[in-house]
Design an enzyme around this catalytic site. Sequence first.
Site, PDB file in Angstrom:
ATOM      1  N   HIS A 179       0.853  -1.189   0.000  1.00  0.00           N
ATOM      2  CA  HIS A 179       0.000   0.000   0.000  1.00  0.00           C
ATOM      3  C   HIS A 179       0.883   1.231   0.000  1.00  0.00           C
ATOM      4  O   HIS A 179       1.937   1.232   0.645  1.00  0.00           O
ATOM      5  CB  HIS A 179      -0.913  -0.011   1.238  1.00  0.00           C
ATOM      6  CG  HIS A 179      -2.088   0.882   1.104  1.00  0.00           C
ATOM      7  ND1 HIS A 179      -2.014   2.223   1.351  1.00  0.00           N
ATOM      8  CD2 HIS A 179      -3.362   0.636   0.696  1.00  0.00           C
ATOM      9  CE1 HIS A 179      -3.189   2.766   1.136  1.00  0.00           C
ATOM     10  NE2 HIS A 179      -4.027   1.824   0.726  1.00  0.00           N
TER      11      HIS A 179
ATOM     12  N   ASP B 109      -7.939  -5.457   0.033  1.00  0.00           N
ATOM     13  CA  ASP B 109      -8.423  -6.325  -1.045  1.00  0.00           C
ATOM     14  C   ASP B 109      -8.031  -7.789  -0.868  1.00  0.00           C
ATOM     15  O   ASP B 109      -8.528  -8.648  -1.595  1.00  0.00           O
ATOM     16  CB  ASP B 109      -7.876  -5.842  -2.395  1.00  0.00           C
ATOM     17  CG  ASP B 109      -8.427  -4.483  -2.747  1.00  0.00           C
ATOM     18  OD1 ASP B 109      -9.632  -4.292  -2.583  1.00  0.00           O
ATOM     19  OD2 ASP B 109      -7.646  -3.609  -3.166  1.00  0.00           O
TER      20      ASP B 109
END
Length: 429
Positions: A306, A363
């Site tokens: 991320h 996700d």
Amino acid sequence: MSTKATLELDGKSYELPVVVGSEHEKAVDISQLRNLSGCITLDDGYGNTGSCSSAVTFIDGERGILRYRGIPIEELAEKSTFIETAYLLIYGRLPGRAELRRFSDMLTQNEMIHEDMKHHFEGFPPNAHPMAILSAMINASSCFYPGLMGAVNRERFDVHAARLLSQVRTIAAFSYRKSRGLPIIYPKPTYKYTANFLHMMFSNPFEDYELKPEVARALDLIFLLHADHEQNCSTSTVRMVASSQANLFASAAAGVCALWGPLHGGANQAVIEMLTQIHKEGDDGSKFIAAAKDKNSGKRLMGFGHRVYKNYDPRARIIKAACDSTLKALRISDPLLDIAKKLEEAALKDSYFVERKLYPNVDFYSGIIMRAIGIPTEMFTVIFAIGRMPGWIANFKEIMDDPKSRIYRPRQVYIGATQNPYVPLEERK
Ligand code: ACO
């Protein structure tokens, strides 16, 4: 604490103000730098650029903290609902009982799309990706609400916001039905937001979908956990479009397009495709991990890493737990969940991922829950878009409410050809 930064450039010294946020984050304000020095800043991919000041969402990526309007995501996940959280994000505080009822009623009153819009669905080929349909249909909605056109309409904001939040789910469900060649199912005003979405997705004209509370709760949680995430790619896109005073629907449609890519919202679909491939090949995950570490393979461990989190994404932690409890409640055993857990365990021990601080993101596990509750893979990113709508609306509102708001217009460092004459066609080599 210093309130000024000093920059030395070409033998001159410039004093730049330092802005401090409510969580003590510091930023050097360079807005006057070019006027003072002729110099701009360069930050490819905006990794170190604050594009705005915002009061919506706080993230501390190093410590794995996420708060909407100051409230920790863990508390909201446990105690709130998607619709209450949407109100919190858009209006800045938790609603009172009457406010929540009014908001909920507005969503119900605005759940139907204009009947003429149904014909638009006929124009898409049967295998069209629902994200393409979603962004096109949200944008097309602008045509049906003339009040949206022209300068931003502040008085009608509440109605437009409720309309968008409610109809995104109707459009999403219609897109799915269309893509499967199934008849459209109209919303039921007696159902709550998430239950109504499941009804529109899965009921038949002759038989209502059997609504299981654990399924509705799991999907509501997924919506809630996706509801905002400060200045990510799609929210920045929404703000960019909104800054030109384009209407709310046009700004949100642009957000859907930005979300679609596999490096952003499209990662949830890519994770399931990756896990399915690993399962099919009978790999225990180690081959895939080796490929993900090899820059020449073109592969990445999807659902890992991320830009902001250099720690475990707090949403991933909540989703992982919800994944276990939902699958258990539905008595589903999914081999992809076992593969995902093995991959996570292996990656978190592997120096490549440890050194780069790559952890599971939101996700990584969300697709497994969605599979378990019957959402088809091509709808995963659409689910993300429905969830992210309150955040986009809240960020749109922030721009609209700011009297000092300016059009977003970054600069660049030009590295192309210097001045060139125009060569007529016949003289070109
Ligand atoms: N698998 C393998 N290596 C990775 C991964 C990954 N998932 N993510 C990052 N890396 C490596 C990069 O190759 C790079 O290595 P290097 O320093 O040796 O060159 C290093 O880690 C830093 O990666 P960047 O791409 O520079 O990080 P950036 O902040 O630009 O990208 C992103 C973040 C896009 C999320 C990236 O981690 C990624 O591609 N992850 C997989 C896709 C994904 O899950 N996206 C969803 C993000 S969350 C969301 O949008 C909802």
